[in-house]
Design an enzyme around this catalytic site. Structure first.
Site, PDB file in Angstrom:
ATOM      1  N   GLY A 239       0.782  -1.236   0.000  1.00 29.63           N
ATOM      2  CA  GLY A 239       0.000   0.000   0.000  1.00 29.63           C
ATOM      3  C   GLY A 239       0.803   1.269   0.000  1.00 29.63           C
ATOM      4  O   GLY A 239       0.238   2.366  -0.092  1.00 29.63           O
ATOM      5  N   GLU A 275       4.155  -6.778   1.751  1.00 28.88           N
ATOM      6  CA  GLU A 275       3.659  -7.075   0.400  1.00 28.88           C
ATOM      7  C   GLU A 275       3.654  -5.839  -0.489  1.00 28.88           C
ATOM      8  O   GLU A 275       2.608  -5.450  -1.005  1.00 28.88           O
ATOM      9  CB  GLU A 275       2.224  -7.622   0.493  1.00 28.88           C
ATOM     10  N   PRO A 276       4.803  -5.192  -0.686  1.00 33.50           N
ATOM     11  CA  PRO A 276       4.799  -4.002  -1.550  1.00 33.50           C
ATOM     12  C   PRO A 276       4.647  -4.382  -3.015  1.00 33.50           C
ATOM     13  O   PRO A 276       5.206  -5.379  -3.467  1.00 33.50           O
ATOM     14  CB  PRO A 276       6.173  -3.379  -1.292  1.00 33.50           C
ATOM     15  N   GLY A 277       3.877  -3.596  -3.752  1.00 31.20           N
ATOM     16  CA  GLY A 277       3.738  -3.804  -5.191  1.00 31.20           C
ATOM     17  C   GLY A 277       4.158  -2.550  -5.921  1.00 31.20           C
ATOM     18  O   GLY A 277       5.269  -2.425  -6.432  1.00 31.20           O
ATOM     19  N   ARG A 314      -5.392   3.170 -15.846  1.00 34.15           N
ATOM     20  CA  ARG A 314      -5.393   3.909 -14.576  1.00 34.15           C
ATOM     21  C   ARG A 314      -6.064   5.286 -14.668  1.00 34.15           C
ATOM     22  O   ARG A 314      -6.866   5.627 -13.800  1.00 34.15           O
ATOM     23  CB  ARG A 314      -3.977   4.037 -14.008  1.00 34.15           C
ATOM     24  N   TYR A 318      -9.226   5.198 -12.260  1.00 33.07           N
ATOM     25  CA  TYR A 318      -9.004   5.857 -10.971  1.00 33.07           C
ATOM     26  C   TYR A 318      -8.870   7.375 -11.094  1.00 33.07           C
ATOM     27  O   TYR A 318      -8.549   8.041 -10.103  1.00 33.07           O
ATOM     28  CB  TYR A 318      -7.709   5.353 -10.315  1.00 33.07           C
ATOM     29  N   CYS A 346     -12.878   3.840 -28.969  1.00 31.12           N
ATOM     30  CA  CYS A 346     -14.146   4.545 -29.117  1.00 31.12           C
ATOM     31  C   CYS A 346     -14.892   4.595 -27.796  1.00 31.12           C
ATOM     32  O   CYS A 346     -15.892   3.890 -27.573  1.00 31.12           O
ATOM     33  CB  CYS A 346     -14.980   3.877 -30.207  1.00 31.12           C
ATOM     34  N   GLU A 347     -14.374   5.388 -26.880  1.00 34.66           N
ATOM     35  CA  GLU A 347     -14.958   5.628 -25.557  1.00 34.66           C
ATOM     36  C   GLU A 347     -14.518   7.029 -25.160  1.00 34.66           C
ATOM     37  O   GLU A 347     -13.321   7.351 -25.258  1.00 34.66           O
ATOM     38  CB  GLU A 347     -14.366   4.670 -24.508  1.00 34.66           C
TER      39      GLU A 347
END
Ligand SMILES: *Cc1c(COP(=O)(O)O)cnc(C)c1O
Length: 422
Positions: A239, A275-277, A314, A318, A346-347
């Protein structure tokens, strides 16, 4: 700190010119820097020196097997959230004894796989899951090593889609009943209750939610031990937030984080798991893309590039911000414009950056979307029948295509025509 820099006017990943990769394999592609990943892993591991700690890289941030192997060689374990990620971690050479299995919806076959390979620990997120693991392990005549993932009901103060530690989130066992569940787990034939786990969300900048959550974990460990049960491991999750270039607040350092860990749970005499990502791979990757058109609207300028939301979701998912820089260093007096950088999908939501001030690009220019190493390629898709984006790993002056672009012929080859349509 990363190893993407201008040298003689060109953007390099370590000692490889980004433009040279583009010439060889085309665009778009992700490029990862080995030196940057290595540095971030080392900084994190160094901050924990003296603690009995295992750093398990969260594969969901970047699950390419070559990325995982790079980290495994430095000593990293893996945090996986599916049977697929477990298989990837093993393929990358992570010993099963260094793999943690998290996630709210583990199926019977995933649990069986984890037990068969001799996984270090399954982080249990609910009572029904605990019962399933007990049943499967008992049938196999083994004891499943587990930790209970606790929902500490702490607001991580991060984006709603990546906060996980509140009671309204689907993750973990409510902290108020955790000691009862732990006592029950300790009596199960197929369960070896080893400890507790917590992960309150991603992209945290404020250290206080970590402190509150870890204090709560310390209290729980004390309560469980008072019941006469053993707690040998404490998984403190990931996190840790990183800068994307739009920060209003100062970014706390890893040393601050490590100090909080020591202050809150440092003297419990357990083995710690982290648990770093994002923190390891985020800054270690860029998404390279070429400008197709610069479209001057009456109210807005659009820079239309060949990477899109299917390659990097992303910003769409987000509202995330990414720096976008030209691969050719602009002159100091180069004209800047305000533009939306968009893809061809096409969005309307297909936006890589909105209202961004950038040096006026021209069709054919190569751009780099920075800080794209985490939650980038792993969320890529083939929407609009666009090719699955390529990934490249750079190490010094060499690079290797660690995932080739998957094109339309390969996609169609996976599809099958029913005989009534022949
Ligand atoms: C996503 C996740 C992580 C990694 O989070 P980062 O913000 O990338 O460090 C760690 N643990 C669990 C259980 C996760 O779901």
């Amino acid at each position: 700190m990363d190893y993407f820099e201008y040298k003689n006017g060109d953007l390099y990943a370590e000692d490889v010119k980004l433009g040279d990769i583009a010439d060889e394999i085309g665009t778009p592609f992700y490029a990862y820097s080995t030196a940057t990943m290595t540095r971030h892993y080392q900084v994190f591991a160094d901050a924990l020196r003296g603690m009995n700690a295992l750093v398990c890289f969260a594969l969901k941030a970047n699950s390419n097997v070559a990325v995982m192997r790079t980290l495994a060689r430095l000593g990293a374990g893996a945090d996986v959230v599916s049977g697929g990620e477990l298989t990837r971690a093993l393929k990358a050479g992570v010993p099963a004894a260094k793999i943690i299995f998290s996630g709210v919806g583990k199926t019977d076959s995933e649990i069986a796989l984890a037990l068969d390979v001799g996984i270090r620990q399954i982080n249990v997120e609910s009572v029904p899951e605990l019962e399933a693991i007990d049943r499967i392990a008992t049938a196999k005549g083994v004891k499943a090593p587990i930790a209970l993932r606790i929902n500490p009901d702490i607001d991580a103060g991060t984006h709603a889609k990546i906060t996980t530690g509140k009671l309204e989130n689907k993750f973990g066992i409510e902290w108020t009943v955790a000691h009862e569940v732990y006592a029950r787990a300790s009596k199960m034939d197929g369960i070896n209750a080893k400890g507790l786990a917590v992960h309150i969300g991603s992209q945290l900048h404020d250290m206080e939610p970590f402190r509150k959550a870890y204090e709560r974990m310390g209290d729980l460990v004390a309560m469980i031990r008072k019941d006469g049960l053993t707690v040998e491991t404490l998984d403190l999750g990931g996190g840790f937030g990183i800068p994307y270039g739009d920060e209003a607040h100062p970014i706390a350092g890893v040393e601050d984080y490590a100090r909080i860990v020591r202050e809150t749970v440092g003297d419990l005499g357990v083995e710690y798991i982290f648990e770093p990502g994002r923190m390891i791979v985020g800054n270690a990757g860029v998404l390279a893309t070429k400008v197709i058109y610069v479209k001057e609207g009456s109210t807005k300028t659009f820079v239309i590039v060949d990477a899109a939301m299917n390659d990097l979701i992303r910003p769409t998912l987000y509202g995330a911000h990414h720096e976008i820089v030209p691969a050719r260093e602009p002159a100091s007096d180069a004209e800047s414009i305000e533009a939306d950088v968009v893809g061809p999908v096409c969005e309307t939501g297909d936006v890589l950056a909105k209202g961004k001030t950038i040096v006026r690009p021209r069709a054919g220019d190569l751009l780099a979307v920075r800080t794209a190493g985490a939650y980038g390629a792993v969320q890529s898709s083939t929407y609009n029948s666009r090719a699955l984006v390529a990934e490249v790993l750079v190490d010094g002056d060499r690079f290797h295509v660690i995932r080739p672009r998957v094109g339309i012929e390969q996609m169609i080859a996976l599809e099958s025509m029913p005989n009534w349509l022949d």
